[in-house]
Design a protein around this motif. Sequence first.
Motif, PDB file in Angstrom:
ATOM      1  N   LEU A  62      -3.991   2.650   1.492  1.00  0.00           N
ATOM      2  CA  LEU A  62      -4.250   3.627   0.430  1.00  0.00           C
ATOM      3  C   LEU A  62      -4.709   4.964   0.999  1.00  0.00           C
ATOM      4  CD1 LEU A  62      -4.776   4.486  -2.536  1.00  0.00           C
ATOM      5  CD2 LEU A  62      -7.053   3.433  -2.319  1.00  0.00           C
ATOM      6  N   PRO A  66      -4.744   9.783  -5.953  1.00  0.00           N
ATOM      7  CA  PRO A  66      -3.784   9.179  -5.022  1.00  0.00           C
ATOM      8  C   PRO A  66      -2.349   9.565  -5.393  1.00  0.00           C
ATOM      9  CG  PRO A  66      -5.173   7.486  -6.065  1.00  0.00           C
ATOM     10  CD  PRO A  66      -5.498   8.786  -6.719  1.00  0.00           C
ATOM     11  N   ALA A  67      -1.436   9.419  -4.451  1.00  0.00           N
ATOM     12  CA  ALA A  67      -0.033   9.787  -4.696  1.00  0.00           C
ATOM     13  C   ALA A  67       0.525   8.972  -5.863  1.00  0.00           C
ATOM     14  CB  ALA A  67       0.788   9.520  -3.434  1.00  0.00           C
ATOM     15  N   TYR A  96      -1.162   6.796   1.176  1.00  0.00           N
ATOM     16  CA  TYR A  96      -0.975   7.179  -0.228  1.00  0.00           C
ATOM     17  C   TYR A  96      -2.007   8.199  -0.698  1.00  0.00           C
ATOM     18  CZ  TYR A  96       2.383   3.424  -0.328  1.00  0.00           C
ATOM     19  OH  TYR A  96       3.476   2.631  -0.064  1.00  0.00           O
ATOM     20  N   TYR A  97      -2.824   8.703   0.243  1.00  0.00           N
ATOM     21  CA  TYR A  97      -3.824   9.692  -0.176  1.00  0.00           C
ATOM     22  C   TYR A  97      -3.820  10.892   0.782  1.00  0.00           C
ATOM     23  CZ  TYR A  97      -8.036  11.536  -2.305  1.00  0.00           C
ATOM     24  OH  TYR A  97      -8.921  12.358  -2.947  1.00  0.00           O
ATOM     25  N   ASP A 111       3.203   7.437  -6.251  1.00  0.00           N
ATOM     26  CA  ASP A 111       3.921   6.195  -5.909  1.00  0.00           C
ATOM     27  C   ASP A 111       3.015   5.140  -5.262  1.00  0.00           C
ATOM     28  OD1 ASP A 111       3.504   7.597  -3.552  1.00  0.00           O
ATOM     29  OD2 ASP A 111       5.463   7.100  -2.688  1.00  0.00           O
ATOM     30  N   THR A 112       1.677   5.299  -5.388  1.00  0.00           N
ATOM     31  CA  THR A 112       0.759   4.303  -4.810  1.00  0.00           C
ATOM     32  C   THR A 112       0.965   2.947  -5.493  1.00  0.00           C
ATOM     33  OG1 THR A 112      -0.872   6.057  -4.488  1.00  0.00           O
ATOM     34  CG2 THR A 112      -1.662   3.789  -4.298  1.00  0.00           C
ATOM     35  N   SER A 145       0.428   2.184   6.044  1.00  0.00           N
ATOM     36  CA  SER A 145       0.691   1.616   4.711  1.00  0.00           C
ATOM     37  C   SER A 145      -0.541   1.517   3.815  1.00  0.00           C
ATOM     38  CB  SER A 145       1.296   0.216   4.875  1.00  0.00           C
ATOM     39  OG  SER A 145       0.396  -0.601   5.605  1.00  0.00           O
TER      40      SER A 145
END
Length: 232
Positions: free
Chosen positions: A21, A202-203, A25-26, A205-206, A19
Amino acid sequence: MATSDYDSFARAYAAANESNLFNAYYARPEMLRLAGDVAGRRILDAGCGSGPLAAALRDRGAVVTAFDASAAMVELAREKLGPDADLCVADLGAPLSFPDDAFDDVVASLVLHYLEDWSGPLAELRRVLEPGGRLILSVIHPGIYPIVYPEADYFALTRYSEDYDFDGQSVVLTYWHRPLHAITDAFSAAGFRIATISEPPPAPDTPAELLPPGLPESGSFLCFLFFVLEAA
Ligand SMILES: C[S@@+](CC[C@H](N)C(=O)[O-])C[C@H]1O[C@@H](n2cnc3c(N)ncnc32)[C@H](O)[C@@H]1O
């Protein structure tokens, strides 16, 4: 660091990886974006950790084999991927047990920077790939090192350690820094051609609360460097 050091903090690292970053999300979304349509492709996940990337590739239709140097991480990967998953404990720094030309792609997410010598590992990954197959990988961006350690020699192969908190557990990780030209020279020497270099944001949806404060307009920050290599 012995590669199996992950044994001592496997569950805490795996929980953070799900979960945070940097992984969720990266690194992972970018590895998946670079891999593209993987349906039916035979993919080896080298340094698979607890298997989050392997699971995502399998969900997208890939036939996944995975290994990690840490027995505890492989155990967690087995919990995630199930008893029939093709998983084993193996060291990327040693010859691999897989036959020649066994895979269409290899993914190696955030593992190579633990290794001092890349020549043997890259030769092995090249050997197990079909000619024309891809090695998709991420490493700590080498441009971070001279920013964090301005007194250090960017051009020297250097071992360094950093402290982390994974899900409340304090951990020291030890890496090898190498300059960009040493990274690309190692790829060429092993018989790979660089198809793509990526320094993504980063993505999309971060969650906003995970993003570092004061990001520039590009939304990007120096973090990991991603490559898609083709086995020549
Ligand atoms: C930062 S984690 C990344 C895990 C996973 N690839 C991901 O991106 O979620 C690094 C992993 O590399 C593994 N590792 C480190 N050195 C290794 C080696 N020589 N051979 C195989 N795995 C290694 C560690 O045990 C750990 O699971």
